[in-house]
Motif scaffolding. Sequence first.
Motif, PDB file in Angstrom:
ATOM      1  N   VAL A   4       0.840  -1.158   0.061  1.00  0.00           N
ATOM      2  CA  VAL A   4       0.016   0.045   0.026  1.00  0.00           C
ATOM      3  C   VAL A   4       0.834   1.263  -0.036  1.00  0.00           C
ATOM      4  CG1 VAL A   4      -1.855   1.285   1.429  1.00  0.00           C
ATOM      5  CG2 VAL A   4      -1.929  -1.212   1.387  1.00  0.00           C
ATOM      6  N   LEU A   5       2.017   1.190   0.517  1.00  0.00           N
ATOM      7  CA  LEU A   5       2.739   2.562   0.765  1.00  0.00           C
ATOM      8  C   LEU A   5       3.007   3.304  -0.629  1.00  0.00           C
ATOM      9  CD1 LEU A   5       5.443   1.660   3.354  1.00  0.00           C
ATOM     10  CD2 LEU A   5       3.998   3.526   3.397  1.00  0.00           C
ATOM     11  N   PRO A   6       3.370   2.613  -1.787  1.00  0.00           N
ATOM     12  CA  PRO A   6       3.346   3.305  -2.877  1.00  0.00           C
ATOM     13  C   PRO A   6       2.002   3.984  -3.424  1.00  0.00           C
ATOM     14  CG  PRO A   6       4.333   1.271  -3.276  1.00  0.00           C
ATOM     15  CD  PRO A   6       3.465   1.105  -1.847  1.00  0.00           C
ATOM     16  N   SER A   7       0.741   3.633  -2.627  1.00  0.00           N
ATOM     17  CA  SER A   7      -0.188   4.415  -3.289  1.00  0.00           C
ATOM     18  C   SER A   7      -0.642   5.528  -2.218  1.00  0.00           C
ATOM     19  CB  SER A   7      -1.350   3.206  -3.331  1.00  0.00           C
ATOM     20  OG  SER A   7      -1.115   2.429  -4.156  1.00  0.00           O
ATOM     21  N   VAL A   8       0.083   5.858  -1.171  1.00  0.00           N
ATOM     22  CA  VAL A   8      -0.391   6.886  -0.208  1.00  0.00           C
ATOM     23  C   VAL A   8       0.816   8.084  -0.360  1.00  0.00           C
ATOM     24  CG1 VAL A   8      -0.438   7.036   2.125  1.00  0.00           C
ATOM     25  CG2 VAL A   8      -0.800   4.999   1.314  1.00  0.00           C
ATOM     26  N   VAL A   9       0.081   9.331  -0.355  1.00  0.00           N
ATOM     27  CA  VAL A   9       1.113  10.486  -0.362  1.00  0.00           C
ATOM     28  C   VAL A   9       0.864  11.412   0.799  1.00  0.00           C
ATOM     29  CG1 VAL A   9       0.679  10.327  -2.824  1.00  0.00           C
ATOM     30  CG2 VAL A   9      -0.860  11.766  -1.431  1.00  0.00           C
ATOM     31  N   ARG A  10       1.614  12.290   0.810  1.00  0.00           N
ATOM     32  CA  ARG A  10       1.636  13.280   1.753  1.00  0.00           C
ATOM     33  C   ARG A  10       1.013  14.498   1.031  1.00  0.00           C
ATOM     34  NH1 ARG A  10       6.244  16.163   5.641  1.00  0.00           N
ATOM     35  NH2 ARG A  10       5.198  18.427   5.736  1.00  0.00           N
ATOM     36  N   ILE A  11       0.035  15.480   1.637  1.00  0.00           N
ATOM     37  CA  ILE A  11      -0.447  16.478   1.086  1.00  0.00           C
ATOM     38  C   ILE A  11      -0.075  17.799   1.962  1.00  0.00           C
ATOM     39  CG2 ILE A  11      -2.423  17.682   0.174  1.00  0.00           C
ATOM     40  CD1 ILE A  11      -3.668  15.015  -0.217  1.00  0.00           C
ATOM     41  N   ASP A  12       0.611  18.878   1.458  1.00  0.00           N
ATOM     42  CA  ASP A  12       0.938  20.125   2.153  1.00  0.00           C
ATOM     43  C   ASP A  12       0.005  21.272   1.672  1.00  0.00           C
ATOM     44  OD1 ASP A  12       2.971  19.176   3.997  1.00  0.00           O
ATOM     45  OD2 ASP A  12       3.869  18.424   2.366  1.00  0.00           O
ATOM     46  N   VAL A  13      -0.516  21.797   2.550  1.00  0.00           N
ATOM     47  CA  VAL A  13      -1.510  23.004   1.951  1.00  0.00           C
ATOM     48  C   VAL A  13      -0.848  24.184   2.595  1.00  0.00           C
ATOM     49  CG1 VAL A  13      -4.052  23.758   1.879  1.00  0.00           C
ATOM     50  CG2 VAL A  13      -3.404  21.552   1.629  1.00  0.00           C
ATOM     51  N   SER A  14      -0.866  25.391   1.843  1.00  0.00           N
ATOM     52  CA  SER A  14      -0.330  26.646   2.599  1.00  0.00           C
ATOM     53  C   SER A  14      -1.043  27.769   1.713  1.00  0.00           C
ATOM     54  CB  SER A  14       1.406  26.854   2.360  1.00  0.00           C
ATOM     55  OG  SER A  14       1.542  26.761   1.163  1.00  0.00           O
ATOM     56  N   SER A  15      -1.172  29.039   2.565  1.00  0.00           N
ATOM     57  CA  SER A  15      -1.503  30.186   1.862  1.00  0.00           C
ATOM     58  C   SER A  15      -1.178  31.208   3.011  1.00  0.00           C
ATOM     59  CB  SER A  15      -3.037  30.188   1.960  1.00  0.00           C
ATOM     60  OG  SER A  15      -3.696  31.581   1.409  1.00  0.00           O
ATOM     61  N   GLY A  16      -0.124  31.717   2.525  1.00  0.00           N
ATOM     62  CA  GLY A  16       0.460  32.890   3.554  1.00  0.00           C
ATOM     63  C   GLY A  16       0.933  32.364   4.677  1.00  0.00           C
ATOM     64  N   GLN A  17       0.473  32.623   5.864  1.00  0.00           N
ATOM     65  CA  GLN A  17       1.225  31.982   7.116  1.00  0.00           C
ATOM     66  C   GLN A  17       0.079  31.023   7.654  1.00  0.00           C
ATOM     67  OE1 GLN A  17       3.870  33.210   8.706  1.00  0.00           O
ATOM     68  NE2 GLN A  17       4.081  34.425   7.011  1.00  0.00           N
ATOM     69  N   GLU A  18      -1.077  30.630   6.933  1.00  0.00           N
ATOM     70  CA  GLU A  18      -1.931  29.596   7.216  1.00  0.00           C
ATOM     71  C   GLU A  18      -1.632  28.327   6.271  1.00  0.00           C
ATOM     72  OE1 GLU A  18      -4.130  29.878   9.416  1.00  0.00           O
ATOM     73  OE2 GLU A  18      -3.765  31.949   9.851  1.00  0.00           O
ATOM     74  N   GLY A  19      -1.925  26.974   6.883  1.00  0.00           N
ATOM     75  CA  GLY A  19      -1.742  25.876   6.252  1.00  0.00           C
ATOM     76  C   GLY A  19      -1.674  24.447   7.177  1.00  0.00           C
ATOM     77  N   GLY A  20      -1.390  23.591   6.779  1.00  0.00           N
ATOM     78  CA  GLY A  20      -1.559  22.355   7.498  1.00  0.00           C
ATOM     79  C   GLY A  20      -0.910  21.238   6.559  1.00  0.00           C
ATOM     80  N   SER A  21      -1.178  20.063   6.896  1.00  0.00           N
ATOM     81  CA  SER A  21      -0.893  18.786   6.081  1.00  0.00           C
ATOM     82  C   SER A  21      -1.553  17.469   6.454  1.00  0.00           C
ATOM     83  CB  SER A  21       0.847  18.673   6.342  1.00  0.00           C
ATOM     84  OG  SER A  21       0.950  17.866   7.397  1.00  0.00           O
TER      85      SER A  21
ATOM     86  N   VAL B 270       2.130  14.337 -13.566  1.00  0.00           N
ATOM     87  CA  VAL B 270       2.515  13.003 -13.126  1.00  0.00           C
ATOM     88  C   VAL B 270       2.141  11.988 -14.038  1.00  0.00           C
ATOM     89  CG1 VAL B 270       2.889  13.783 -10.767  1.00  0.00           C
ATOM     90  CG2 VAL B 270       0.841  12.808 -11.559  1.00  0.00           C
ATOM     91  N   GLU B 271       2.720  10.592 -13.823  1.00  0.00           N
ATOM     92  CA  GLU B 271       2.405   9.441 -14.550  1.00  0.00           C
ATOM     93  C   GLU B 271       2.889   8.385 -13.805  1.00  0.00           C
ATOM     94  OE1 GLU B 271       5.579   9.610 -18.096  1.00  0.00           O
ATOM     95  OE2 GLU B 271       3.495   9.864 -18.748  1.00  0.00           O
ATOM     96  N   GLY B 272       2.411   7.185 -14.115  1.00  0.00           N
ATOM     97  CA  GLY B 272       2.995   5.976 -13.675  1.00  0.00           C
ATOM     98  C   GLY B 272       2.911   5.695 -12.169  1.00  0.00           C
ATOM     99  N   LEU B 273       1.979   6.471 -11.665  1.00  0.00           N
ATOM    100  CA  LEU B 273       1.480   6.342 -10.116  1.00  0.00           C
ATOM    101  C   LEU B 273       1.065   4.673  -9.918  1.00  0.00           C
ATOM    102  CD1 LEU B 273       0.463   9.681  -9.284  1.00  0.00           C
ATOM    103  CD2 LEU B 273       2.662   8.762  -9.190  1.00  0.00           C
ATOM    104  N   THR B 274       1.078   4.363  -8.813  1.00  0.00           N
ATOM    105  CA  THR B 274       0.344   3.141  -8.355  1.00  0.00           C
ATOM    106  C   THR B 274      -0.948   3.283  -7.956  1.00  0.00           C
ATOM    107  OG1 THR B 274       2.395   2.281  -7.983  1.00  0.00           O
ATOM    108  CG2 THR B 274       0.611   0.948  -7.320  1.00  0.00           C
ATOM    109  N   PRO B 275      -2.231   3.160  -8.332  1.00  0.00           N
ATOM    110  CA  PRO B 275      -3.458   3.302  -7.841  1.00  0.00           C
ATOM    111  C   PRO B 275      -3.706   2.330  -6.689  1.00  0.00           C
ATOM    112  CG  PRO B 275      -3.647   3.172  -9.974  1.00  0.00           C
ATOM    113  CD  PRO B 275      -2.072   2.723  -9.748  1.00  0.00           C
ATOM    114  N   ALA B 276      -4.200   2.926  -5.637  1.00  0.00           N
ATOM    115  CA  ALA B 276      -4.692   1.851  -4.638  1.00  0.00           C
ATOM    116  C   ALA B 276      -5.777   1.003  -4.946  1.00  0.00           C
ATOM    117  CB  ALA B 276      -5.139   2.660  -3.395  1.00  0.00           C
ATOM    118  N   THR B 277      -5.787  -0.244  -4.271  1.00  0.00           N
ATOM    119  CA  THR B 277      -6.919  -1.145  -4.642  1.00  0.00           C
ATOM    120  C   THR B 277      -8.021  -0.750  -3.693  1.00  0.00           C
ATOM    121  OG1 THR B 277      -5.556  -3.081  -5.275  1.00  0.00           O
ATOM    122  CG2 THR B 277      -7.731  -3.320  -4.835  1.00  0.00           C
ATOM    123  N   ILE B 278      -9.461  -0.609  -4.243  1.00  0.00           N
ATOM    124  CA  ILE B 278     -10.529  -0.215  -3.368  1.00  0.00           C
ATOM    125  C   ILE B 278     -11.149  -1.529  -2.796  1.00  0.00           C
ATOM    126  CG2 ILE B 278     -12.520   1.067  -3.157  1.00  0.00           C
ATOM    127  CD1 ILE B 278      -9.984   2.451  -3.486  1.00  0.00           C
TER     128      ILE B 278
END
Length: 430
Positions: free
Chosen positions: A126-143, A202-210
């Motif tokens: 499963v690890l190849p199908s999991v990503v980290r998402i970082d969100v930012s706007s000025g001083q605000e944000g999260g992950s 991006v291309e060639g990513l590994t989709p998760a199995t649902i």
Amino acid sequence: MNETPRDPEHPTGHGPYDDTSAYDLGPQPTWAPDDETATQQVVPPAYAAAPAAPPARGRKGFAAAVVAASLVVGGAAGLGGAATWSALEDDGAGTGSPSGVQTSQVVDTPVSDAEPGSVQQVAETVLPSVVRIDVSSGQEGGSGSGIVLSSDGQILTNEHVIAAAGEGADITVSFDDGSRATATVLGADPLTDTAVIQAEGVEGLTPATIGSSEDLRVGQEVVAIGSPFGLDATVTSGIVSALDRPVGVASDASGDATIYPAIQTDAAINPGNSGGPLVDTNGHVVGINSSIRTSGSTSGASGGSIGLGFSIPIDEVLPIVEQMAAGETPTHARLGISVSDATAAEGQSGAEAVIGALVREVGEGSTAGDAGLEPGDVVVRVDDTMITGSDSLVATIRSYRPGDTVTLTFVRDGEEQSVDLELDTDAETS
């Protein structure tokens, strides 16, 4: 900073005609430390301040050092040590060492294949199908975290992850191979706390199995994967603690609440795990990690995992995910009534109290109104699902799709009645 999974509290009632609750959430969560701070928290200051270690001696040097230390200890044992050695020698159990002291062996541990169904095997899948998402706007944000849905970069996550910094925020996705890409929002649905984003170029990513959340059983082993406190590719394991747990975590500007029939798990889920997958031992996604129950903090900061994590069942939201991926506006089933917990109704107490969702108002022209429901009725069951309160009813109805037919069982004047009805939709009509 890391996106904090939602912390469900108790409802105080529901608004008119929307099947949703207003919630007393208590103190709003504050942002968890950013990645650098989180790393410093993991590494105690004493370790950071420790003097530099002497040059490594290699494995043989280490073994020799162990032997030398053992000999010193043996010598310090004095007469007792000598007496022990004599007894061992007489019994023929000696090791051949002059002191008779056994030492730790230094060996190479062979690499072995992961057993099918093991956490190791699930993680490798499963690890190849999991990503980290970082969100930012000025001083605000999260992950937070996300689940790869397609090889060209469609990613499923929580709505509260991509909404962390408001509209127009920058979104960056980090993949398992260390590469990164910017992303845009394809669709977001606050009512189910889901969103789909598109990673660019991006291309060639590994989709998760649902997989299927309907097949889950209490006690079944599950694995959670994500980026808690910015620690990428973190794997935790546990069991399914409960199913169909009504969880309400927030209300939007219109008063509509995020409520879903959650999978409860004791797999460790922390801030930053939001949007990552909960998978079964086949490595199939059965839920989206979304919220936690914490013990709180006197400083107002959100606490960490106490073994009460909640995931959105994949079966309930997959049609909505498919709508967002196609660029469509998500739609939801509804009854068209306003409800509250029946146990809070006047005149109900003790064993005679009817447990369920008390109908407060019925929308004109709604499916519930056409079916004959009236204020004061108490909904106790939808098909075979027991209704224990207002959240339970809303979560259950949202697990259906508009146009589905359900059997609604309710109590009126102490008498139980049932009616079949076709669920409304919240889709806007022109």
